[in-house]
Scaffold this motif. Structure first.
Motif, short mmCIF file in Angstrom:
data_model
loop_
_atom_site.label_atom_id
_atom_site.label_comp_id
_atom_site.label_asym_id
_atom_site.label_seq_id
_atom_site.Cartn_x
_atom_site.Cartn_y
_atom_site.Cartn_z
N GLU A 583 1.02 -0.70 0.17
CA GLU A 583 0.30 0.14 -0.11
C GLU A 583 1.19 1.22 -0.39
N GLU A 584 1.92 1.30 0.45
CA GLU A 584 2.72 2.25 0.66
C GLU A 584 4.08 2.33 -0.28
N ASP A 585 5.47 2.91 -0.40
CA ASP A 585 6.16 2.62 -1.05
C ASP A 585 7.34 1.69 0.08
N TYR A 586 7.25 2.30 1.55
CA TYR A 586 7.98 1.57 2.30
C TYR A 586 6.78 0.50 3.71
N ILE A 587 8.07 -0.34 3.58
CA ILE A 587 7.10 -0.80 5.85
C ILE A 587 8.40 -0.93 6.07
N PRO A 588 8.59 -0.78 7.04
CA PRO A 588 8.95 -0.58 8.48
C PRO A 588 10.03 -2.02 8.56
N GLN A 589 10.80 -1.83 9.41
CA GLN A 589 11.41 -3.68 10.05
C GLN A 589 10.62 -4.04 10.45
N THR A 590 9.72 -3.19 11.66
CA THR A 590 8.78 -4.09 12.30
C THR A 590 7.53 -4.36 12.21
N VAL A 591 6.60 -4.08 11.47
CA VAL A 591 5.55 -4.79 10.09
C VAL A 591 5.55 -6.36 9.82
N PRO A 592 4.94 -7.32 10.52
CA PRO A 592 5.12 -8.09 10.18
C PRO A 592 4.75 -8.81 8.71
N TYR A 593 5.49 -10.18 8.08
CA TYR A 593 4.74 -10.04 7.05
C TYR A 593 3.19 -10.27 6.90
N SER A 594 2.46 -11.24 8.19
CA SER A 594 0.89 -11.14 8.07
C SER A 594 0.38 -9.68 7.58
N MET A 597 0.34 -8.70 2.85
CA MET A 597 -0.74 -9.91 2.39
C MET A 597 -0.31 -9.65 1.09
N SER A 598 -0.40 -8.79 0.67
CA SER A 598 -0.95 -7.82 -1.17
C SER A 598 0.95 -8.07 -1.56
N SER A 599 1.36 -7.66 -0.74
CA SER A 599 2.59 -7.63 -1.29
C SER A 599 3.85 -8.61 -0.53
N ASN A 600 3.47 -9.70 -0.42
CA ASN A 600 4.59 -10.94 0.25
C ASN A 600 4.36 -11.86 -1.13
N LEU A 601 5.29 -11.19 -2.03
CA LEU A 601 4.93 -12.35 -3.24
C LEU A 601 6.64 -12.85 -3.05
N PRO A 602 6.75 -13.64 -3.85
CA PRO A 602 8.53 -14.66 -3.33
C PRO A 602 9.17 -13.74 -3.75
N HIS A 603 9.45 -13.62 -5.23
CA HIS A 603 10.33 -12.46 -5.76
C HIS A 603 11.11 -11.28 -4.99
N ASP A 604 10.13 -10.87 -4.02
CA ASP A 604 10.55 -10.41 -3.45
C ASP A 604 11.66 -10.29 -2.15
N PHE A 605 11.79 -12.08 -2.10
CA PHE A 605 13.19 -11.79 -1.16
C PHE A 605 13.50 -12.94 -1.64
N GLU A 606 13.97 -12.75 -2.88
CA GLU A 606 15.25 -12.64 -3.75
C GLU A 606 16.50 -12.80 -3.06
N ASP A 607 16.81 -11.33 -1.94
CA ASP A 607 17.52 -11.20 -1.46
C ASP A 607 17.60 -11.20 -0.07
N ASN A 608 17.15 -12.75 0.17
CA ASN A 608 16.39 -12.23 2.14
C ASN A 608 15.34 -13.45 1.82
N PRO A 609 16.68 -14.35 1.98
CA PRO A 609 15.73 -16.19 2.49
C PRO A 609 15.31 -15.78 3.77
N ALA A 610 16.30 -15.07 5.52
CA ALA A 610 15.40 -15.15 6.18
C ALA A 610 13.79 -15.01 6.07
N GLY A 611 13.44 -13.78 5.00
CA GLY A 611 12.18 -13.53 5.35
C GLY A 611 11.23 -14.49 4.34
#
Ligand code: HEM
Ligand SMILES: [Cu+2]
Length: 629
Positions: A583-594, A597-611
């Motif tokens: 929804e916004e162009d930034y998501i702070p580190q404290t926001v859980p993935y839950s 949902m609309s932006s948790n596309l797998p390809h976003d995690f290419e550089d972030n295996p933990a995520g």
């Protein structure tokens, strides 16, 4: 609750007492002997800025000599007294000016001022800790630094003036108290100041390392740390490993000066008198010095790299390109910087084979440097760039790092360096890559985190003016020096016009001096902006740059312990900018993935295996719940 009680539970994640510590604290414990990392950061910054102004004024003084070697200025005698008889700076004092300018800039501004400010401000805030591992030692680290600064400056008031062996204080000038005026008490003060300075760096460094290793908040694993923290952490490790070697070298030097040992001296004749030293070697000192000295140049640049990475990602509204490559290249630089020191000693007559080894290791260090440069440019590429003053300074840092780093490749070649060593080519190289790039990184940090430090904004228009004038003048000052160096003009010469072949450089030198004067005047504009904004700047909002990192989740008003309630938990890496579907162009580190949902596309995690792992866990619980229904 007393201040001490706060530190007792600093670092614990659960804390029911809350942290409204606006209780009475004396002026002394709040502003002077503070143990709050945020206040210590400000102390480092203000002391660093003061030292920078002093070192800058010293450089203008010796630039006047270079621009007008044959003119006299009675004003100089009025200002400097015995150091400038007959309206001209004396040759001895010229060397002292160069020495103290270099020492202050390298150690007091770019080491203590840069790391001290940003490591103190950012490490606890960005990793989610209430304070440093040892707030008391942190306070001591500032006071040792302060004392070191006072002692360094006090050498202007001793009879023969400050040390004058160059910031590298090679023997014999530094080892024989009678060698020249700057070898006397001035040198003694230099050595004492440096020992205190190193003690300060070590206390700071140990705190930074242990805070990063032990006090990260829940969820903040190493691969979720912002790049500033990585850079400051690795810088601290470099310092802890390299500075003690300098102290060892300095202690042996003190023995040579006062106890009559011969670690660095041999077969010296002074005023026709044979000195009793035998068997020592001045080259030994160069090895010990550059074992610190080369890592030192990275101690200076790595925090600037971390800051710039952060600022560029936030203001491009894009993830930093190649986060992992950025970290590995910092680690690569940290390791490699310990095995290249010999490139400062190609002309000492070292065995050509050894020279070849140092040449190869030196050129290899250009690889991680190039990786970083590439990643910065890729971060900017197609970014939605916000040209804040901080962003401009960060881009400027990259520009200087490229233009200064390229000449490193020339100098790293032993065969070329033999011709270029100790010429203005070297001066141009290190002023671009270290002087300008590191200072620009530092200024990017000041503009970016000013609202965090002082709760107010700096004036943007003055910021732009500051950037453009400084940027242009820095190139005008340092670029022409390459050509002087190629023509063989040596550094540290008081009266270079004595040589007919160099007289043609006089016009260029005058030009450079005037560019330096304009650059210096510009900095007073910055100081005006800085100090007025502390009191009168527009009030800052909590997260003025719409940034993801933890420091912007703390209240604007500082409080001891950083967060009023619990320390936030971290779920994601710090660079979730402009995620597709968010929804916004930034998501702070404290926001859980839950919650995204609309932006948790797998390809976003290419550089972030933990995520990716967290997302997998989350989707499988979702599925499990569904089945229960
Ligand atoms: C591509 C990477 C680099 C290479 C290959 C390189 C190479 C060299 C070499 C060979 C010298 C010795 C020149 C001489 O005295 O004759 C030198 C000097 C110097 N370099 Fe670099 N350099 C690199 C990056 C850097 C960086 C990143 C910094 C600082 C942040 C830096 C700061 C300095 C300084 C301060 C000196 C002068 C020391 C003195 O006063 O003698 N260099 N460099
Ligand atoms: Cu080096």
């Amino acid at each position: 609750m007393s201040t001490l009680a706060v530190h007792d539970h600093a670092g614990t994640h659960h804390d029911e007492h809350g942290h409204e510590h606006h209780h009475d604290q004396s002026f002394l414990s709040k502003y002077v002997f503070s143990m709050d990392h945020k206040m210590i950061a400000k102390q480092f910054l203000i002391t660093g800025i003061t030292m920078a102004v002093i070192a800058m004024i010293l450089s203008i003084l010796f630039r006047i000599q270079l621009a007008y070697p044959d003119k006299t200025f009675p004003l100089l005698t009025t200002l400097l007294g015995r150091f400038a008889p007959n309206g001209r700076i004396s040759p001895d004092f010229y060397l002292a000016l160069v020495t103290i300018h270099g020492t202050i800039m390298v150690f007091f501004v770019l080491t203590a001022g840069l790391s001290g400010t940003f490591a103190n401000l950012l490490i606890p805030l960005q990793v989610g800790a209430r304070d440093m591992a040892s707030p008391f030692m942190n306070m001591l680290s500032y006071w040792f630094f302060f004392l070191a600064s006072v002692i360094m400056l006090s050498s202007f008031f001793v009879q023969k003036g400050p040390a004058s062996g160059g910031w590298t204080i090679y023997p014999p000038l530094s080892a024989l108290p009678k060698a020249m005026p700057g070898s006397g008490e001035g040198m003694t003060l230099w050595l004492i100041s440096m020992v205190l300075f190193v003690a300060s760096s070590l206390m700071g460094g140990i705190n930074y390392v242990s805070t990063v290793l032990n006090m990260r908040t829940k969820g903040m694993d190493l691969w979720k740390m912002p790049l500033t923290i990585w850079a400051l952490f690795l810088t601290a490790i470099l310092g802890i490993l390299a500075f003690p070697v300098l102290v060892a070298g300095v202690v042996l030097l003190i023995f040579d000066r006062s106890v009559g040992t011969s670690f660095y001296l041999s077969d010296i004749v002074l005023n026709g008198v044979q000195q009793p030293f035998e068997g020592g070697s001045p080259i030994l000192f160069q090895h010990l010095f550059w074992f610190l000295g080369h890592p030192e140049v990275y101690i200076v640049i790595m925090p600037a790299m971390g800051i710039s990475s952060e600022v560029m990602s936030v203001n491009s509204r894009k993830p930093i390109f190649g986060y992992h490559a950025m970290v590995y290249s910092l680690i690569g630089i940290t390791v490699l910087s310990f095995i290249v020191w010999g490139h400062h000693m190609f002309v000492t007559g070292m065995n050509p084979f050894l020279g070849g080894v140092f040449m190869i290791t030196t050129l290899i260090i250009a690889v991680p440097s190039a990786v970083k440069t590439f990643n910065w440019l890729a971060t900017l590429w197609r970014g939605n760039i916000r040209f804040t003053p901080a962003m401009l300074f960060a881009i400027g840092m990259v520009s200087f790092f490229i233009s200064g780093g390229l000449t490193g490749i020339f100098l790293g070649n032993a065969a070329l360096d033999i011709n270029l060593h100790d010429t203005y080519f070297v001066v141009a190289h290190f002023h671009l890559v270290m002087g300008s790039a590191a200072i620009f990184g530092m200024l990017a940090g000041v503009y970016h985190w000013f609202p965090k430090m002082f709760g107010r904004m700096m004036d943007e228009k003055l910021g732009y003016l500051h950037f453009w004038l400084t940027f242009i003048c820095a190139y005008l000052v340092f670029f022409p020096m390459h050509f002087m160096g190629l023509d063989g003009v040596p550094r540290r010469y008081y009266a270079f016009t004595e040589f007919a072949s160099m007289q043609k450089w006089l016009t260029i030198n005058t030009f450079v001096t005037w560019a330096a004067i304009i650059a210096a005047l510009t900095q007073f504009g910055f100081l005006y902006n800085f100090f007025v904004s502390i009191f009168k700047g527009q009030k800052a909002t909590q997260n003025p740059w719409e940034s993801n990192t933890l420091e912007w989740t703390t209240p604007v008003e500082h409080l001891h312990g950083n967060w009023p309630g619990e320390i936030p938990t971290v779920y994601r890496w710090p660079y979730d900018y402009s995620k597709p579907g968010a929804e916004e162009d930034y998501i702070p580190q404290t926001v859980p993935y839950s919650q995204t949902m609309s932006s948790n596309l797998p390809h976003d995690f290419e550089d972030n295996p933990a995520g990716l792992e967290e997302l997998n866990k989350f989707t499988s619980t979702l599925k499990a719940n569904e089945q229960v229904k």
